[in-house]
Design a protein around this motif. Structure first.
Motif, PDB file in Angstrom:
ATOM      1  N   THR A   1       0.810  -1.219   0.000  1.00  0.00           N
ATOM      2  CA  THR A   1       0.000   0.000   0.000  1.00  0.00           C
ATOM      3  C   THR A   1       0.844   1.270   0.000  1.00  0.00           C
ATOM      4  O   THR A   1       0.564   2.210  -0.726  1.00  0.00           O
ATOM      5  CB  THR A   1      -0.901   0.038   1.266  1.00  0.00           C
ATOM      6  OG1 THR A   1      -1.531  -1.221   1.425  1.00  0.00           O
ATOM      7  CG2 THR A   1      -1.963   1.114   1.175  1.00  0.00           C
ATOM      8  N   LEU A   2       1.862   1.301   0.868  1.00  0.00           N
ATOM      9  CA  LEU A   2       2.562   2.553   1.146  1.00  0.00           C
ATOM     10  C   LEU A   2       3.806   2.724   0.285  1.00  0.00           C
ATOM     11  O   LEU A   2       4.489   1.760  -0.038  1.00  0.00           O
ATOM     12  CB  LEU A   2       2.973   2.601   2.619  1.00  0.00           C
ATOM     13  CG  LEU A   2       1.825   2.537   3.642  1.00  0.00           C
ATOM     14  CD1 LEU A   2       2.386   2.338   5.030  1.00  0.00           C
ATOM     15  CD2 LEU A   2       0.967   3.793   3.590  1.00  0.00           C
ATOM     16  N   ASP A   3       4.084   3.958  -0.032  1.00  0.00           N
ATOM     17  CA  ASP A   3       5.363   4.296  -0.657  1.00  0.00           C
ATOM     18  C   ASP A   3       6.330   4.546   0.506  1.00  0.00           C
ATOM     19  O   ASP A   3       6.050   5.373   1.389  1.00  0.00           O
ATOM     20  CB  ASP A   3       5.186   5.564  -1.498  1.00  0.00           C
ATOM     21  CG  ASP A   3       6.481   5.961  -2.178  1.00  0.00           C
ATOM     22  OD1 ASP A   3       7.420   6.384  -1.453  1.00  0.00           O
ATOM     23  OD2 ASP A   3       6.571   5.850  -3.409  1.00  0.00           O
TER      24      ASP A   3
ATOM     25  N   THR B   1      -7.467   5.763  -3.103  1.00  0.00           N
ATOM     26  CA  THR B   1      -6.111   5.933  -2.562  1.00  0.00           C
ATOM     27  C   THR B   1      -5.980   5.402  -1.133  1.00  0.00           C
ATOM     28  O   THR B   1      -4.905   5.464  -0.545  1.00  0.00           O
ATOM     29  CB  THR B   1      -5.756   7.430  -2.561  1.00  0.00           C
ATOM     30  OG1 THR B   1      -6.866   8.144  -1.989  1.00  0.00           O
ATOM     31  CG2 THR B   1      -5.487   7.927  -3.958  1.00  0.00           C
TER      32      THR B   1
ATOM     33  N   GLN C   1       3.508  10.352  -2.697  1.00  0.00           N
ATOM     34  CA  GLN C   1       3.318   9.121  -3.483  1.00  0.00           C
ATOM     35  C   GLN C   1       2.635   8.027  -2.657  1.00  0.00           C
ATOM     36  O   GLN C   1       2.630   8.071  -1.442  1.00  0.00           O
ATOM     37  CB  GLN C   1       4.684   8.599  -3.944  1.00  0.00           C
ATOM     38  CG  GLN C   1       5.519   9.573  -4.719  1.00  0.00           C
ATOM     39  CD  GLN C   1       4.868   9.935  -6.046  1.00  0.00           C
ATOM     40  OE1 GLN C   1       4.489   9.055  -6.805  1.00  0.00           O
ATOM     41  NE2 GLN C   1       4.713  11.228  -6.308  1.00  0.00           N
ATOM     42  N   GLY C   2       2.138   7.003  -3.377  1.00  0.00           N
ATOM     43  CA  GLY C   2       1.591   5.818  -2.712  1.00  0.00           C
ATOM     44  C   GLY C   2       0.194   6.059  -2.173  1.00  0.00           C
ATOM     45  O   GLY C   2      -0.421   7.108  -2.398  1.00  0.00           O
ATOM     46  N   GLN C   3      -0.316   5.049  -1.435  1.00  0.00           N
ATOM     47  CA  GLN C   3      -1.671   5.150  -0.893  1.00  0.00           C
ATOM     48  C   GLN C   3      -1.612   5.425   0.600  1.00  0.00           C
ATOM     49  O   GLN C   3      -0.540   5.482   1.195  1.00  0.00           O
ATOM     50  CB  GLN C   3      -2.403   3.814  -1.133  1.00  0.00           C
ATOM     51  CG  GLN C   3      -2.705   3.531  -2.594  1.00  0.00           C
ATOM     52  CD  GLN C   3      -3.306   2.138  -2.749  1.00  0.00           C
ATOM     53  OE1 GLN C   3      -2.601   1.140  -2.675  1.00  0.00           O
ATOM     54  NE2 GLN C   3      -4.603   2.050  -2.938  1.00  0.00           N
TER      55      GLN C   3
END
Length: 332
Positions: free
Chosen positions: A27-29, A96, A62-64
């Motif tokens: 999920t995460l950047d 997101t 960036q990322g969710q």
């Protein structure tokens, strides 16, 4: 593809935490994780509302965004107001965001909350497999090995299933060891290699149950010492014994009450594979019902003595001798 919402539950804490970690990575950047990762304890005031509000917030950079509501009891009891908030918010979650709820207890399948959550997201179980459910334990070995891209020979799978039983933490440790040792070799790992490297524990507890059932005190005492010398927790040994004796008692009761078909016995005793019933029937043939009925209270007494902090080795030795005396063939 990621779902917008997950509910992870179960008492296999290691497997559940590992799934949370995987979800985080997906999920995460990494560079923006500290901005986009919210962990909310169920004890916090208005924690469900807080989690839903965070879930509606767009991520930074960036990322969710990942919002994790820990140790929630919403699967058991969900106030009407909170249910209404979920019904309003979950369908509106931005793409997101991923919302995660976790709990040790199973969500109640009849509850409105559970039914609604299932329609919007995914409920995933991480329950410890019962030690006697050998088919499921073997399947767990196969799937964890596949996840690590490790090829195992069939007899290596059996050996691992026997060695680690239902302990997922140990399964991951043993496979990590094997992977390091085997390196980039594309051949399936043979049992000889696993025998060298793998620590054996659960199956020894099941062998101990067999020795007790036969009233064989010398073998039972040797097995107890082996287990304790390998740092196997005494309470875990007892948990395996209790579940095995419960299963034997259950079978004996079913057989004596005239249940004939193996499939019916399997369904009533929660044994996944009806083919195992034939062998289990052989195992309980030499025992009579009253011997089994007397054994369980002794095992529960043993568990309570250990929980009160009595000396593990001495307590196990005493109770093992008592159990063997009560279970000797021809005993009444």
């Amino acid at each position: 593809p990621l779902m917008p919402a997950y509910y992870f539950w179960g008492d296999d804490d290691f497997a559940l935490q590992k799934a949370v970690q995987d979800l985080r990575q997906r999920t995460l950047d990494a560079a923006w994780a500290s901005f986009n990762y919210d962990v909310i304890s169920a004890d916090a005031a208005n924690s469900p509302t807080q989690a839903l509000n965070q879930a509606m917030t767009p991520p930074f950079g960036q990322g969710q965004r990942l919002v994790w509501l820990q140790n929630t009891s919403l699967g058991q009891r969900c106030p009407e107001g909170v249910l209404a908030e979920f019904e309003r918010t979950l369908p509106q979650l931005p793409e997101t965001t991923v919302l995660l709820l976790t709990s040790a207890a199973k969500p109640d399948g009849r509850a409105k909350f559970t039914k609604f959550f299932k329609s919007q997201g995914e409920i995933r179980e991480f329950a410890t497999i019962s030690p006697w459910k050998t088919d499921q334990i073997r399947q767990q070995v196969v799937s964890v090995a596949q996840g690590r891209k490790l090829a195992l020979e069939p007899s290596t799978i059996d050996l691992l299933a026997e060695a680690v039983g239902n302990d997922t933490r140990q399964l991951h440790l043993e496979l990590e060891k094997l992977a390091l040792y085997w390196g980039a070799n594309p051949q399936p790992i043979p049992p000889a290699v696993a025998t060298e490297l793998v620590t054996v524990s659960t199956q020894t507890s099941l062998k101990l149950a067999q020795a007790l059932k036969q009233g064989d005190a010398p073998t039972a005492l040797t097995l107890v010492n082996d287990l304790l010398d390998r740092n196997e927790p005494a309470l875990r040994i007892v948990a395996t014994l209790v579940s095995q004796f419960r299963l034997w008692l259950w079978l004996k009761v079913l057989i004596q009450s005239g249940v004939q078909s193996d499939a019916e016995v399997a369904a009533a005793a929660e044994v996944a594979n009806p083919k195992r019933i034939y062998f289990l029937k052989q195992e309980v043939r030499s025992l009579n019902l009253s011997q089994l009925q007397r054994s369980l209270p002794l095992l529960l007494e043993l568990e309570s003595d250990l929980k009160q902090g009595r000396d593990e080795r001495a307590t196990l030795h005493t109770k093992v001798i008592e159990l063997c005396q009560g279970l000797r063939p021809g005993g009444v």
